[in-house]
Design a protein around this motif. Sequence first.
Motif, short mmCIF file in Angstrom:
data_model
loop_
_atom_site.label_atom_id
_atom_site.label_comp_id
_atom_site.label_asym_id
_atom_site.label_seq_id
_atom_site.Cartn_x
_atom_site.Cartn_y
_atom_site.Cartn_z
N SER A 168 1.96 -20.53 11.85
CA SER A 168 2.07 -20.33 13.31
C SER A 168 2.07 -18.85 13.62
O SER A 168 2.49 -18.04 12.78
N ALA A 206 1.94 -7.10 11.93
CA ALA A 206 0.53 -7.53 11.95
C ALA A 206 0.29 -8.47 13.13
O ALA A 206 -0.68 -8.32 13.88
N ALA A 209 0.85 -1.20 0.00
CA ALA A 209 0.00 0.00 0.00
C ALA A 209 0.88 1.24 0.00
O ALA A 209 1.93 1.24 0.65
N MET A 241 -10.50 -10.51 12.38
CA MET A 241 -9.55 -11.17 11.49
C MET A 241 -9.90 -12.66 11.35
O MET A 241 -9.59 -13.30 10.33
P1 NAI Z 1 3.15 -7.50 8.26
O1 NAI Z 1 2.53 -6.43 9.08
O2 NAI Z 1 4.60 -7.44 8.05
O3 NAI Z 1 2.42 -7.62 6.84
C1 NAI Z 1 1.09 -7.21 6.58
C2 NAI Z 1 1.14 -6.42 5.29
O4 NAI Z 1 -0.17 -6.06 4.83
C3 NAI Z 1 1.93 -5.10 5.45
O5 NAI Z 1 3.00 -5.07 4.52
C4 NAI Z 1 0.89 -4.04 5.13
O6 NAI Z 1 1.44 -2.88 4.56
C5 NAI Z 1 -0.01 -4.81 4.16
N1 NAI Z 1 -1.28 -4.11 3.94
C6 NAI Z 1 -2.15 -3.67 4.89
N2 NAI Z 1 -3.16 -3.00 4.30
C7 NAI Z 1 -2.93 -3.03 2.95
C8 NAI Z 1 -3.61 -2.50 1.82
N3 NAI Z 1 -4.77 -1.82 1.94
N4 NAI Z 1 -3.08 -2.71 0.59
C9 NAI Z 1 -1.92 -3.39 0.43
N5 NAI Z 1 -1.23 -3.92 1.48
C10 NAI Z 1 -1.73 -3.73 2.73
O7 NAI Z 1 2.76 -8.87 9.02
P2 NAI Z 1 2.83 -10.41 8.58
O8 NAI Z 1 2.65 -11.18 9.83
O9 NAI Z 1 4.01 -10.66 7.74
O10 NAI Z 1 1.48 -10.60 7.76
C11 NAI Z 1 1.40 -11.19 6.50
C12 NAI Z 1 0.21 -12.13 6.41
O11 NAI Z 1 0.43 -13.25 7.26
C13 NAI Z 1 -1.12 -11.52 6.85
O12 NAI Z 1 -2.15 -11.99 6.01
C14 NAI Z 1 -1.29 -12.10 8.24
O13 NAI Z 1 -2.63 -12.12 8.67
C15 NAI Z 1 -0.75 -13.49 8.00
N6 NAI Z 1 -0.42 -14.27 9.19
C16 NAI Z 1 0.37 -13.72 10.15
C17 NAI Z 1 0.62 -14.42 11.31
C18 NAI Z 1 1.42 -13.79 12.41
O14 NAI Z 1 1.33 -14.25 13.55
N7 NAI Z 1 2.22 -12.78 12.12
C19 NAI Z 1 0.09 -15.79 11.52
C20 NAI Z 1 -0.69 -16.29 10.43
C21 NAI Z 1 -0.94 -15.54 9.30
#
Ligand code: NAI
Length: 270
Positions: A195, A201, A42, A163
């Motif tokens: 995990s 996030a 984004a 979520m």
């Molecule tokens: P992160 O915060 O590094 O990544 C989330 C990303 O989503 C960020 O880069 C953010 O800029 C992007 N984003 C948010 N709104 C947006 C929009 N409107 N348009 C484009 N991009 C947007 O955190 P993480 O953990 O790497 O998250 C990645 C995925 O993994 C997510 O779907 C999260 O739900 C999932 N996940 C994370 C876990 C955790 O414990 N961290 C566990 C299981 C799944």
Amino acid sequence: MAYNLLKGKKGIIFGALDEKSIAWKTALRCVEEGAEIVLTNAPIAMRLGEINRLAELCNAPVIPADVTSMDDLENLFSKTLEHFGGGVDFILHSVGMSMNLRKGNPYTDTNYDLMHKSLDISAMSLHRVLQTAMKMDAINEWGSVVALSYIAAQRVFPDYNDMADAKSMLESITRNFGYQYAVKKHVRVNTISQSPTRTTAGSGVKGFEGFIKFAEKQSPLGNASADQCADYTVTLFSDLTKMVTMQNLFHDGGFSFTGISHAVIDQMEM
Ligand code: NAI
């Protein structure tokens, strides 16, 4: 160690915010395995984050796109097609966001405008990406799309808030669009249910530290790290997993199929 599993392949990586991001680690692993990539996030996140540093490491262009904007997604795909001179072989959807969660709104006193946004950013966006790609014929035959999910899609984790609903919808879109894209172009679509992982996030979830420690004790192999998630994703982008589609694949050290572990019992008896 690299195996050249993605030699000659091209892909788009959504969601690298900083070096903790699962998408960040995956981008590096894909390039290490021989892929060429385009990075996207984004516009606001690109200002806050460090994506340009990753872009240098990966020798990749960065094309901003808010996943809730069809114009942005069309622009992303047309610039990507131009950049590669053709379609892509893989896409990582690593995007999630809940303002209800961030603001600490209880699940039973939700703000519906914010809930709508959570569902749009975290789930409907996968549909938007796939529909745009299909209309623009932007994914090559036998391409692979992976989105990231969490087990709160199947079981109650009370503080995961809206979520949990978003992840259920994400997995449903994976099945339904996965069917359509398989029939149309042999493109496969899967989610990896990861995990709990210490990222921006992840850490937004209330009580996250307790949550991640419990998962570590409950999982026979321990929690899967972001680097290990990147490894698993590479296999799904590779030609070694061509017949896997419409699945939710648990990458959680065995957490999802463990009723209770000895480590948790021991803790309860203390
Ligand atoms: P992160 O915060 O590094 O990544 C989330 C990303 O989503 C960020 O880069 C953010 O800029 C992007 N984003 C948010 N709104 C947006 C929009 N409107 N348009 C484009 N991009 C947007 O955190 P993480 O953990 O790497 O998250 C990645 C995925 O993994 C997510 O779907 C999260 O739900 C999932 N996940 C994370 C876990 C955790 O414990 N961290 C566990 C299981 C799944």
